[in-house]
Structure formats: structure tokens, C-alpha cells
Design an enzyme around this catalytic site. Sequence first.
Site, PDB file in Angstrom:
ATOM      1  CB  SER A  21      -0.953   0.013   1.200  1.00 16.26           C
ATOM      2  OG  SER A  21      -1.922  -0.979   1.043  1.00 16.26           O
ATOM      3  CE  LYS A  72      -8.932  -5.606   6.397  1.00 16.53           C
ATOM      4  NZ  LYS A  72      -9.485  -6.222   5.186  1.00 16.53           N
ATOM      5  CE  LYS A 159     -16.784 -18.627  11.154  1.00 16.37           C
ATOM      6  NZ  LYS A 159     -15.339 -18.984  11.039  1.00 16.37           N
TER       7      LYS A 159
HETATM    8  P1  ATR Z   1     -11.378 -13.899   6.781  1.00 19.46           P
HETATM    9  O1  ATR Z   1     -11.550 -12.791   7.754  1.00 19.46           O
HETATM   10  O2  ATR Z   1     -10.199 -13.735   5.865  1.00 19.46           O
HETATM   11  O3  ATR Z   1     -12.637 -14.177   6.019  1.00 19.46           O
HETATM   12  P2  ATR Z   1     -11.852 -16.038   8.647  1.00 19.46           P
HETATM   13  O4  ATR Z   1     -12.785 -15.172   9.393  1.00 19.46           O
HETATM   14  O5  ATR Z   1     -10.887 -16.884   9.364  1.00 19.46           O
HETATM   15  O6  ATR Z   1     -10.983 -15.187   7.626  1.00 19.46           O
HETATM   16  O7  ATR Z   1     -12.750 -16.955   7.676  1.00 19.46           O
HETATM   17  C1  ATR Z   1     -12.215 -17.891   6.820  1.00 19.46           C
HETATM   18  C2  ATR Z   1     -13.358 -18.645   6.121  1.00 19.46           C
HETATM   19  O8  ATR Z   1     -12.788 -19.611   5.237  1.00 19.46           O
HETATM   20  C3  ATR Z   1     -14.240 -19.421   7.076  1.00 19.46           C
HETATM   21  O9  ATR Z   1     -15.561 -19.393   6.584  1.00 19.46           O
HETATM   22  C4  ATR Z   1     -13.658 -20.836   7.005  1.00 19.46           C
HETATM   23  O10 ATR Z   1     -14.583 -21.869   7.258  1.00 19.46           O
HETATM   24  P3  ATR Z   1     -15.044 -22.244   8.766  1.00 19.46           P
HETATM   25  O11 ATR Z   1     -16.063 -21.210   9.141  1.00 19.46           O
HETATM   26  O12 ATR Z   1     -15.590 -23.593   8.665  1.00 19.46           O
HETATM   27  O13 ATR Z   1     -13.786 -22.183   9.592  1.00 19.46           O
HETATM   28  C5  ATR Z   1     -13.251 -20.904   5.555  1.00 19.46           C
HETATM   29  N1  ATR Z   1     -12.184 -21.891   5.341  1.00 19.46           N
HETATM   30  C6  ATR Z   1     -10.887 -21.773   5.725  1.00 19.46           C
HETATM   31  N2  ATR Z   1     -10.191 -22.866   5.340  1.00 19.46           N
HETATM   32  C7  ATR Z   1     -11.081 -23.686   4.709  1.00 19.46           C
HETATM   33  C8  ATR Z   1     -10.985 -24.964   4.094  1.00 19.46           C
HETATM   34  N3  ATR Z   1      -9.818 -25.628   4.025  1.00 19.46           N
HETATM   35  N4  ATR Z   1     -12.091 -25.500   3.528  1.00 19.46           N
HETATM   36  C9  ATR Z   1     -13.274 -24.838   3.585  1.00 19.46           C
HETATM   37  N5  ATR Z   1     -13.432 -23.620   4.155  1.00 19.46           N
HETATM   38  C10 ATR Z   1     -12.355 -23.053   4.708  1.00 19.46           C
END
Ligand code: ATR
Length: 276
Positions: A21, A72, A159
Site C-alpha cells: 500500500s 479491522k 457460521k
Molecule cells: P477472513 O476474515 O479472511 O474471512 P476467517 O474469518 O478466518 O478469515 O474466515 C475464513 C473462512 O474460510 C471461514 O468461513 C472458514 O470456514 P469455517 O467457518 O468452517 O472455519 C473458511 N475456510 C478456511 N479454510 C477452509 C478450508 N480448508 N475449507 C473450507 N473452508 C475453509
Amino acid sequence: MVTAKTKINIIIGDPVEHSISPQLHNLAYQHHKLDKDFIYLACRVKKTQLKQAIAGAKALGINGITCTIPHKVNVIKYLDKIDKTAKQIGAVNTILNKNGKLIGYNTDWYGIEAPLKKRITLKDKTAAVLGAGGAARAVCYALAKNKIKITVFNRTLEKAKQLASDFKAEYKSINEKHLLKSYDIVINATPVGMYPNIKDSLLTPKDIAKDQIIFDIVYTPYETQLLKNAKKAEAKIIYGFEMLLYQAILQFKIYTNQTPDEDFLRTQLYKLLKIK
Ligand code: ATR
């Protein structure tokens, strides 16, 4: 040339050293002959020091504060006002100091809306959102704002349910991927496929329909495995790069009150990310 009147914009995060940035915004200030008026710097701020950092920035009269991981959401409680959009998304990535009051905005949603609007008319389209985290919230906001029918697909159903209820969406388990072909738009809002796990993809070519829009918000690598699979299925693809570009465009506008040259920012961003 910086003067005593130059306004200071900063990005705070931990880590923040990898952020492009400062380079991107300073190049744009030069391009628009605003480099006497604005400068953009990075400050590493630990999670435990956020309150002090915000109070300090306010006392110093810092003009703009960009927030990245892990600030954030936590930063919200230290601000004077949160704009409606940021409130609904539940996260702030851009703070403007207006006459001594810190106002929180979110520009991530624009990174979703603008690239989609360039390609299709959004009204009455259907979209599947993969994931239910913070990024998915900004995605859902952009879609709901444009009256798109949303279904959230997530690994953790609870979620998905929560996010869906906030945006009047439907929700399903990510195990029901066979349903995805029927949506006009599919957006990956999970980190699956992000460097270094570049071979991972939630969808195979068989899960993707011809002419469907597949938008991956992951931008490292530039072309993720999901987008490669989408190309094989002859879908229309949108790179995560686009989200990065358009959220930066809106942020530039908030900090400087001027519209940046989109092509210039695009070219510079390509160079900074070493995209060939
Ligand atoms: P961000 O703020 O970047 O969105 P986060 O709040 O940690 O990060 O959310 C990551 C999302 O990716 C979540 O919905 C997570 O699923 P879960 O709610 O089941 O944890 C999803 N996610 C991360 N790794 C995943 C994977 N290997 N397969 C499917 N979903 C995944």
C-alpha cells in the site's frame, strides 16, 4: 516534496512489512501531483498497542489510517463514528480524520461490486458465497446492496447460518457443492488456494458451469487453482487482483477526495505484485 503542510496517511497492521500500500499510494500521489499534499507510510502496531496507536494518531493529526490484519474489527471501539456500510460489514479498513474526529469506513465491498458491475447487470442474479468469515461479510454486503440472491456455503454450518441471517441469505454446507453450477456467480471468500497452498481449490472443473462467473478473492497467486479450473470449465473469471485494485481506488478517494487514474493504479499494482 514533503512540506510542513503534507498530510500523513498510514497503514497499521502486524505484520505490515509486506504491504504494498505505501508504494502504491505514494506512486499515485506522484502521478496526480499530490505528493506535496500527501504521504503514505506503514507502522507496525501490535494487537495489544492498538488503543494507544489510535489515540496517538489522533493526537498527531494523522489524516488517514488503513487497518489490516489483525485490527479491522478491534479498531471499531476506538473510533468516533462508523459509517453505515462499515457497521453492517462489521469491519473497518479505512479511517479518515475529519476535523479531529476519526471516522471508520470499509472499502472491501467496493472491490467486489466494481469488478462484477463491469461484467454484468447485477439485479436479480444469484450468487453463491464460499466461506462465512470477515471477507465473506464484505462480499455479502456488496451482493445484498445490489439485490442479488445470496446463498452462503460454509464448512461450519453455524457460521453460515449467522452470516446468512444478517444479509437475508440462504445457507448450505460446503459439502453441497454439486448445487453450485446453478448460480450466476460463485465467489470464493475463503483463503483456500492462497500461497503457499497453491494447488488447493474448493472446486474442480466438474463443479463449475460454462459461462458462470467465478470470482476468487485470493490474489496470491494471481491465477489460483480455482480460477484455472474455472477456465477449464469455460467459466468467466474474475481475479482477486481486481478486488485489491478497486478497494484501493475507493480508499484513495476517501483519503484525498480525488478520483485516481484507474489504469495507472492497475499498471503499478501489476508491477508491485510482479504479475507478468
Ligand atoms: P477472513 O476474515 O479472511 O474471512 P476467517 O474469518 O478466518 O478469515 O474466515 C475464513 C473462512 O474460510 C471461514 O468461513 C472458514 O470456514 P469455517 O467457518 O468452517 O472455519 C473458511 N475456510 C478456511 N479454510 C477452509 C478450508 N480448508 N475449507 C473450507 N473452508 C475453509
